[in-house]
Each structure stands twice: as C-alpha cells, then as structure tokens.
Design an enzyme around this catalytic site. Structure first.
Site, PDB file in Angstrom:
ATOM      1  CE  LYS A   9      -3.816  -2.438   2.336  1.00 53.84           C
ATOM      2  NZ  LYS A   9      -4.603  -2.539   3.599  1.00 53.84           N
ATOM      3  CE1 TYR A  49      -9.009  -3.735   0.409  1.00 54.30           C
ATOM      4  CE2 TYR A  49      -8.284  -1.669  -0.561  1.00 54.30           C
ATOM      5  CZ  TYR A  49      -8.017  -2.811   0.183  1.00 54.30           C
ATOM      6  OH  TYR A  49      -6.753  -3.027   0.692  1.00 54.30           O
ATOM      7  CG  ASN A 112      -3.452  -2.716   7.103  1.00 55.18           C
ATOM      8  OD1 ASN A 112      -3.396  -2.162   6.005  1.00 55.18           O
ATOM      9  ND2 ASN A 112      -4.398  -3.568   7.426  1.00 55.18           N
ATOM     10  CG  HIS A 115      -4.732  -6.499  -0.570  1.00 58.59           C
ATOM     11  ND1 HIS A 115      -5.963  -6.660   0.006  1.00 58.59           N
ATOM     12  CD2 HIS A 115      -4.711  -7.325  -1.648  1.00 58.59           C
ATOM     13  CE1 HIS A 115      -6.665  -7.551  -0.711  1.00 58.59           C
ATOM     14  NE2 HIS A 115      -5.927  -7.957  -1.718  1.00 58.59           N
ATOM     15  CD  GLU A 126      -7.950  -9.567  -4.084  1.00 60.30           C
ATOM     16  OE1 GLU A 126      -6.785  -9.919  -3.813  1.00 60.30           O
ATOM     17  OE2 GLU A 126      -8.811  -9.362  -3.208  1.00 60.30           O
TER      18      GLU A 126
HETATM   19  N1  UDP Z   1      -9.631  -1.456   7.420  1.00 59.29           N
HETATM   20  C1  UDP Z   1      -9.790  -0.303   8.153  1.00 59.29           C
HETATM   21  N2  UDP Z   1     -10.556  -0.354   9.297  1.00 59.29           N
HETATM   22  C2  UDP Z   1     -11.117  -1.509   9.724  1.00 59.29           C
HETATM   23  C3  UDP Z   1     -10.943  -2.692   8.984  1.00 59.29           C
HETATM   24  C4  UDP Z   1     -10.192  -2.634   7.824  1.00 59.29           C
HETATM   25  O1  UDP Z   1      -9.286   0.755   7.782  1.00 59.29           O
HETATM   26  O2  UDP Z   1     -11.778  -1.505  10.776  1.00 59.29           O
HETATM   27  C5  UDP Z   1      -8.808  -1.420   6.197  1.00 59.29           C
HETATM   28  C6  UDP Z   1      -7.428  -2.057   6.425  1.00 59.29           C
HETATM   29  O3  UDP Z   1      -6.466  -1.279   5.713  1.00 59.29           O
HETATM   30  C7  UDP Z   1      -7.611  -3.426   5.807  1.00 59.29           C
HETATM   31  C8  UDP Z   1      -8.543  -3.111   4.642  1.00 59.29           C
HETATM   32  O4  UDP Z   1      -9.438  -2.141   5.176  1.00 59.29           O
HETATM   33  O5  UDP Z   1      -6.365  -3.980   5.398  1.00 59.29           O
HETATM   34  C9  UDP Z   1      -9.331  -4.279   4.114  1.00 59.29           C
HETATM   35  O6  UDP Z   1     -10.015  -4.880   5.176  1.00 59.29           O
HETATM   36  P1  UDP Z   1     -10.061  -6.468   5.332  1.00 59.29           P
HETATM   37  O7  UDP Z   1     -11.051  -6.788   6.381  1.00 59.29           O
HETATM   38  O8  UDP Z   1     -10.243  -7.098   3.977  1.00 59.29           O
HETATM   39  O9  UDP Z   1      -8.598  -6.801   5.906  1.00 59.29           O
HETATM   40  P2  UDP Z   1      -7.329  -7.497   5.223  1.00 59.29           P
HETATM   41  O10 UDP Z   1      -7.845  -8.554   4.299  1.00 59.29           O
HETATM   42  O11 UDP Z   1      -6.551  -6.409   4.511  1.00 59.29           O
HETATM   43  O12 UDP Z   1      -6.544  -8.059   6.380  1.00 59.29           O
HETATM   44 MG    MG Z   2      -9.222  -8.400   2.790  1.00 58.52          MG
END
Ligand code: UDP
Ligand code: MG
Length: 148
Positions: A9, A49, A112, A115, A126
């Site tokens: 990211k 997303y 974080n 991805h 994807e």
């Molecule tokens: N995210 C966020 N707040 C939240 C949960 C997710 O900003 O409470 C963001 C975070 O950057 C995350 C992304 O949304 O990586 C996608 O969420 P997902 O649940 O798919 O998590 P991932 O698969 O990235 O672990």
């Molecule tokens: Mg995810």
C-alpha cells in the site's frame, strides 16, 4: 500452482518497505510472477475493495489506497494464499504477531502497509483486475530445492 495477489500500500512504498517485503516472500520460497508500481484512481480502488463498500471505513480506505503509488504483485507457490496471509499478519496491527509484516512495520489498521488475497477465488479475481495483460510464466531454477 496456486497464486495470490499482494499489494504494498502507499504507506509501505513511501516508507521504503518494498525491498523488505519482496525479500520476505522470496526467502520463503515463493516465486514472483508479476510486479508493477502504479497509482490507481478512485473507481479502480473501489472495485478492488467492492466487498467492503458498505463498511464505515470504506471511503477512508479508498482515500488511503489512492494516496500514492502502490506495488502490485503476483506470487506463486504451494498454499501461497493462506501462507501469504500469515506472512502479512492480522488485519489490525495491534493483533498482528511480531515477525509478520504488519506486526513488525505497522501500528494502525488504516496504515497497515500491505494487502493479500484472502482466498484462492478472490486471488483469481484480484489478479485478473490488476494484471489484465497477464503475468510472467517462468519457473525458478531453485524449484527442486524448495519442493520435494
Ligand atoms: N480497514 C480499516 N478499518 C477496519 C478494517 C479494515 O481501515 O476496521 C482497512 C485495512 O487497511 C484493511 C482493509 O481495510 O487492510 C481491508 O479490510 P479487510 O477486512 O479485507 O482486511 P485485510 O484482508 O486487509 O486483512
Ligand atoms: Mg481483505
């Protein structure tokens, strides 16, 4: 062989973590099949997303992803989707184990760093979205040193 979509990211790119992250996947034994640095526009980030479009953090998430260049990658290997998620660590860095990318390099969920696809099916979707022209078909000469 299984493939996954991994994206560093904008914060990971800005913080100079591209080499470190590539290195972790390489050293594990996975093979890089696609790699490009790109800036994405809002509709593209929203498409990536789309499953999260009803979440309260969706708009902030899209703002984050379009805030700078990202490094899009395809990695290949046995169980690479699930293992890639383990290498990345839990979504919330406060819950990510030390030794994982998020555990080592991130503090906040909205910054974080990386991805990774969460299922083989989503990985296919994807990869098709991010690499519409396909990836590079090659096999590492180390293959027989990594697979029995
Ligand atoms: N995210 C966020 N707040 C939240 C949960 C997710 O900003 O409470 C963001 C975070 O950057 C995350 C992304 O949304 O990586 C996608 O969420 P997902 O649940 O798919 O998590 P991932 O698969 O990235 O672990
Ligand atoms: Mg995810």
């Amino acid at each position: 062989m299984e493939q996954t979509f991994i994206m560093i990211k904008p914060d990971g790119v800005q913080r100079g973590l591209v080499g470190e992250i590539i290195s972790r996947f390489e050293k594990k034994g996975f093979s890089l099949k696609g790699l490009k640095l790109m800036s994405v526009e809002r509709p593209f980030a929203e498409k990536h997303y789309e499953d999260l479009s009803s979440k309260p953090f969706f708009e902030g998430l899209v703002d984050y992803i379009i805030s700078g260049p990202v490094a899009a990658m395809v990695w290949e290997g046995k169980n690479v989707v699930a293992t890639g998620r383990k290498i990345i660590g839990a979504t919330k860095p406060s819950e990510s184990d030390p030794g994982t990318i998020r555990g080592d390099f991130a503090v906040e969920v909205g910054r974080n760093v990386i991805h990774g696809s969460d299922s083989v099916e989503n990985a296919k979707k994807e990869i098709a979205l991010w690499f519409p022209d396909g990836t590079v078909n090659w096999q590492s000469s180390l293959h027989s040193w990594i697979y029995e």
